[in-house]
Design an enzyme around this catalytic site. Sequence first.
Site, PDB file in Angstrom:
ATOM      1  CB  ALA A 125      -0.933  -0.022   1.203  1.00 16.23           C
ATOM      2  CG  HIS A 222       0.206   4.117   4.208  1.00 17.47           C
ATOM      3  ND1 HIS A 222       0.040   3.710   5.512  1.00 17.47           N
ATOM      4  CD2 HIS A 222      -0.540   3.289   3.451  1.00 17.47           C
ATOM      5  CE1 HIS A 222      -0.773   2.667   5.540  1.00 17.47           C
ATOM      6  NE2 HIS A 222      -1.148   2.391   4.305  1.00 17.47           N
TER       7      HIS A 222
HETATM    8  N1  NAD Z   1       1.671  -5.974   2.087  1.00 12.82           N
HETATM    9  C1  NAD Z   1       0.704  -5.063   2.194  1.00 12.82           C
HETATM   10  O1  NAD Z   1       0.873  -3.870   1.939  1.00 12.82           O
HETATM   11  C2  NAD Z   1      -0.657  -5.519   2.626  1.00 12.82           C
HETATM   12  C3  NAD Z   1      -1.755  -4.679   2.438  1.00 12.82           C
HETATM   13  C4  NAD Z   1      -2.997  -5.141   2.816  1.00 12.82           C
HETATM   14  C5  NAD Z   1      -3.143  -6.377   3.416  1.00 12.82           C
HETATM   15  N2  NAD Z   1      -2.065  -7.148   3.628  1.00 12.82           N
HETATM   16  C6  NAD Z   1      -2.176  -8.456   4.286  1.00 12.82           C
HETATM   17  O2  NAD Z   1      -2.532  -9.434   3.332  1.00 12.82           O
HETATM   18  C7  NAD Z   1      -3.312 -10.447   3.949  1.00 12.82           C
HETATM   19  C8  NAD Z   1      -4.617 -10.634   3.154  1.00 12.82           C
HETATM   20  O3  NAD Z   1      -5.355  -9.423   3.138  1.00 12.82           O
HETATM   21  P1  NAD Z   1      -6.889  -9.420   2.701  1.00 12.82           P
HETATM   22  O4  NAD Z   1      -7.324  -8.001   2.664  1.00 12.82           O
HETATM   23  O5  NAD Z   1      -7.090 -10.275   1.502  1.00 12.82           O
HETATM   24  O6  NAD Z   1      -7.557 -10.123   3.978  1.00 12.82           O
HETATM   25  P2  NAD Z   1      -8.987 -10.850   4.076  1.00 12.82           P
HETATM   26  O7  NAD Z   1      -9.317 -10.886   5.520  1.00 12.82           O
HETATM   27  O8  NAD Z   1      -9.951 -10.231   3.136  1.00 12.82           O
HETATM   28  O9  NAD Z   1      -8.673 -12.331   3.558  1.00 12.82           O
HETATM   29  C9  NAD Z   1      -7.812 -13.214   4.218  1.00 12.82           C
HETATM   30  C10 NAD Z   1      -8.290 -14.619   3.955  1.00 12.82           C
HETATM   31  O10 NAD Z   1      -7.314 -15.519   4.434  1.00 12.82           O
HETATM   32  C11 NAD Z   1      -7.945 -16.545   5.197  1.00 12.82           C
HETATM   33  N3  NAD Z   1      -6.978 -16.995   6.207  1.00 12.82           N
HETATM   34  C12 NAD Z   1      -6.514 -16.316   7.283  1.00 12.82           C
HETATM   35  N4  NAD Z   1      -5.607 -17.053   7.957  1.00 12.82           N
HETATM   36  C13 NAD Z   1      -5.492 -18.228   7.282  1.00 12.82           C
HETATM   37  C14 NAD Z   1      -4.714 -19.394   7.471  1.00 12.82           C
HETATM   38  N5  NAD Z   1      -3.854 -19.513   8.509  1.00 12.82           N
HETATM   39  N6  NAD Z   1      -4.841 -20.411   6.594  1.00 12.82           N
HETATM   40  C15 NAD Z   1      -5.716 -20.304   5.557  1.00 12.82           C
HETATM   41  N7  NAD Z   1      -6.480 -19.222   5.315  1.00 12.82           N
HETATM   42  C16 NAD Z   1      -6.364 -18.190   6.167  1.00 12.82           C
HETATM   43  C17 NAD Z   1      -9.197 -15.922   5.786  1.00 12.82           C
HETATM   44  O11 NAD Z   1     -10.188 -16.897   6.036  1.00 12.82           O
HETATM   45  C18 NAD Z   1      -9.614 -14.955   4.678  1.00 12.82           C
HETATM   46  O12 NAD Z   1     -10.497 -15.542   3.753  1.00 12.82           O
HETATM   47  C19 NAD Z   1      -3.555  -9.993   5.394  1.00 12.82           C
HETATM   48  O13 NAD Z   1      -2.644 -10.629   6.273  1.00 12.82           O
HETATM   49  C20 NAD Z   1      -3.272  -8.508   5.346  1.00 12.82           C
HETATM   50  O14 NAD Z   1      -2.807  -7.995   6.596  1.00 12.82           O
HETATM   51  C21 NAD Z   1      -0.835  -6.751   3.230  1.00 12.82           C
END
Ligand code: NAD
Length: 272
Positions: A125, A222
Amino acid sequence: MKKIALLGCGAIGTQIALSIDSGKIPAVLTHVFDQSEDRSNKLVSKLSKKPEIVKNSHLLSSNNVDLIVEAASQDAVKDVALSVLQNRKDMMIMSVGALLDESIFEILYDACKEFKRTIYLPSGAIAGLDGIKAVKDELDAVTLITTKHPRSLKGAKFFETSDLDVESLSEPTVVFQGSAKDAVSLFPANINVAALLSLAGLGSEKTSVKIIADPNSITNTHQVEAIGKFGKMSFIVENIPDENNPKTSRLATLSAIERLREICSQDIHIGT
Ligand SMILES: NC(=O)c1ccc[n+]([C@@H]2O[C@H](COP(=O)([O-])OP(=O)(O)OC[C@H]3O[C@@H](n4cnc5c(N)ncnc54)[C@H](O)[C@@H]3O)[C@@H](O)[C@H]2O)c1
């Protein structure tokens, strides 16, 4: 074409899968897993080329795939990343905060060398990570100021021990000020950008983070300031939150799609 397996079928995972399905990312999505069976089924129902839904996350990398895309959680990274590399598969990680645990970072760093595999961390992001990486050895200070609507911070571990009722705020309020290391541990699903900045630059103890909850904010903003021998850099990104997950910014999803498109393409690669 590269064969991709997807761990996590939420906001980011779904958009990545749709981009593969539409041909925007030149790859084949062969396997998916989510701890919620409903989420996996819902995602697969949207795709014209149906991947197999496996029974647990470890089965993703034991299949004939080239790269596992993680878009699930820090716990998911801690659980599977090493076995992915041991199975000689590359990995793209979105839950970057997991790598601020030094023991996890070192294990994965060594495993990349030992098994000759690559872990990709998209810029997520924020913008400007290319610049921070380039001036890494000349940095004196890096600061991140993140402003989000209280609903984008809701559920964070920080509030379990804080008296602050973030949902009743009527004006912008600083809820956290400290190191990136503490920010990532207290806001694991909200502040992956602090982890990315730390890994690209000065490390998690020397990267400063301020988190502001603003009830009037419609963006996840940010602001990054970096200073050192090289000069000064500042970037500001005002992100539209993802419509399915307000904690996640639209740019994070788009950055993951672009990174994956590059990995899967024989192409001219732009930027560092
Ligand atoms: N790198 C970045 O800049 C950035 C930005 C946004 C989000 N993220 C991260 O990316 C990840 C996904 O984000 P999102 O918005 O798609 O989240 P989300 O909550 O919409 O989706 C996450 C999915 O993963 C599943 N899940 C969680 N833990 C699990 C596990 N141990 N095994 C299997 N499935 C699992 C959940 O059931 C859910 O369906 C999050 O950890 C979030 O913090 C990173």
